[in-house]
Design an enzyme around this catalytic site. Structure first.
Site, short mmCIF file in Angstrom:
data_model
loop_
_atom_site.label_atom_id
_atom_site.label_comp_id
_atom_site.label_asym_id
_atom_site.label_seq_id
_atom_site.Cartn_x
_atom_site.Cartn_y
_atom_site.Cartn_z
N TYR A 147 -0.57 -0.27 8.81
CA TYR A 147 -1.07 -0.84 10.16
C TYR A 147 -2.61 -1.67 9.66
O TYR A 147 -3.13 -1.01 9.01
CB TYR A 147 -1.57 0.05 11.13
CG TYR A 147 -2.67 -0.49 12.55
CD1 TYR A 147 -1.92 -1.51 13.06
CD2 TYR A 147 -3.91 -0.50 12.36
CE1 TYR A 147 -2.75 -2.06 14.17
CE2 TYR A 147 -4.59 -1.07 13.42
CZ TYR A 147 -3.98 -1.80 14.13
OH TYR A 147 -4.69 -2.42 15.06
N HIS B 20 5.91 -1.67 3.78
CA HIS B 20 6.51 -0.59 4.53
C HIS B 20 5.38 0.03 5.36
O HIS B 20 4.03 0.47 4.97
CB HIS B 20 7.21 0.45 3.59
CG HIS B 20 7.66 0.05 2.41
ND1 HIS B 20 8.89 -0.43 2.59
CD2 HIS B 20 7.29 0.11 1.17
CE1 HIS B 20 9.49 -0.81 1.20
NE2 HIS B 20 8.49 -0.47 0.44
N ARG C 114 0.48 -9.51 15.90
CA ARG C 114 -0.25 -9.64 17.05
C ARG C 114 -1.30 -10.76 16.87
O ARG C 114 -1.65 -11.21 15.92
CB ARG C 114 -0.82 -8.31 17.34
CG ARG C 114 0.12 -7.23 17.72
CD ARG C 114 -0.35 -5.70 17.60
NE ARG C 114 -1.54 -5.55 18.87
CZ ARG C 114 -2.24 -4.83 18.85
NH1 ARG C 114 -2.23 -3.71 18.18
NH2 ARG C 114 -3.21 -4.70 19.64
#
Length: 208
Positions: free
Chosen positions: A117, A114, A84
């Site tokens: 966040y 994996h 982002r």
């Protein structure tokens, strides 16, 4: 004259404003939109979307979404990574399956392979971020940053509660929730010891 390869011209869309280096390969179903810069010898595999971003030379992008960010040289991104706005990676970074990065900086050779966040963080070089690790950056009212020093190890299913600083070469064991800053080479373990009741499972299993 710059040369690059488009595997399927019908499904690949490259914005006229984009700057494309030599030896770049675009596989099927790729969109490059806005003022992007794609370095030499980059390979972008199917189902990737890149918006107003820079991709460093030698990087590979697989089925991932990159928006208003900068990817360093020789990175491996994807599949199914979301990067982002406001993010930047160093050289040799690896971001894998279902990893999300937001407004964060990652140092050279750092990897999150994996289901992690990483939001509002400054992460050093050679950091390992385990499966299921969460950078908890929002307390319901405001967002805070997390700093992680070089060489730190963050185990699987860890929660880092911002604002904190994880010092260089800190080792955080899997399953730990960390609310306080650490010192260099601290070993951190925050698991709750399980209670085991023998021969009790049957009464619960019958109810299903």
């Amino acid at each position: 004259m710059k040369k690059y390869i488009v595997r399927d011209k019908r499904s690949v869309k490259i914005d006229k404003r984009a700057k494309i280096g030599n030896g770049v390969v675009f596989h099927e179903n790729v969109i490059v939109e806005g003022e992007c810069e794609i370095g030499d010898n980059v390979e972008i595999f199917g189902n990737s979307y890149i918006l107003n971003s820079k991709i460093g030379s030698g990087s590979k992008i697989v089925a991932s979404f990159i928006e208003e960010s900068e990817i360093g040289r020789n990175n491996s991104v994807g599949p199914f990574t979301r990067i982002r706005p406001g993010s930047k990676t160093g050289e040799g970074v690896k971001l894998g399956n279902f990893v999300e990065i937001k407004n964060s900086v990652l140092g050279d050779r750092t990897k999150a392979a994996h289901l992690a966040y990483i939001g509002d963080a400054d992460v050093g070089a050679d950091v390992n971020i385990g499966c299921g690790a969460i950078f908890v950056n929002y307390n319901g009212r405001e967002k805070s940053r997390i700093i992680v020093g070089d060489g730190a190890f963050i185990g699987s299913n860890c929660n880092l509660i911002a604002p904190i600083e994880v010092a260089k070469e800190t080792y955080i064991c899997a399953g730990t929730t960390l609310c306080d800053s650490t010192r260099p080479q601290d070993f951190v373990i925050g698991r709750v010891k399980p209670t085991i009741k023998e021969n009790r499972a049957g009464e619960y299993l019958k109810e299903r």
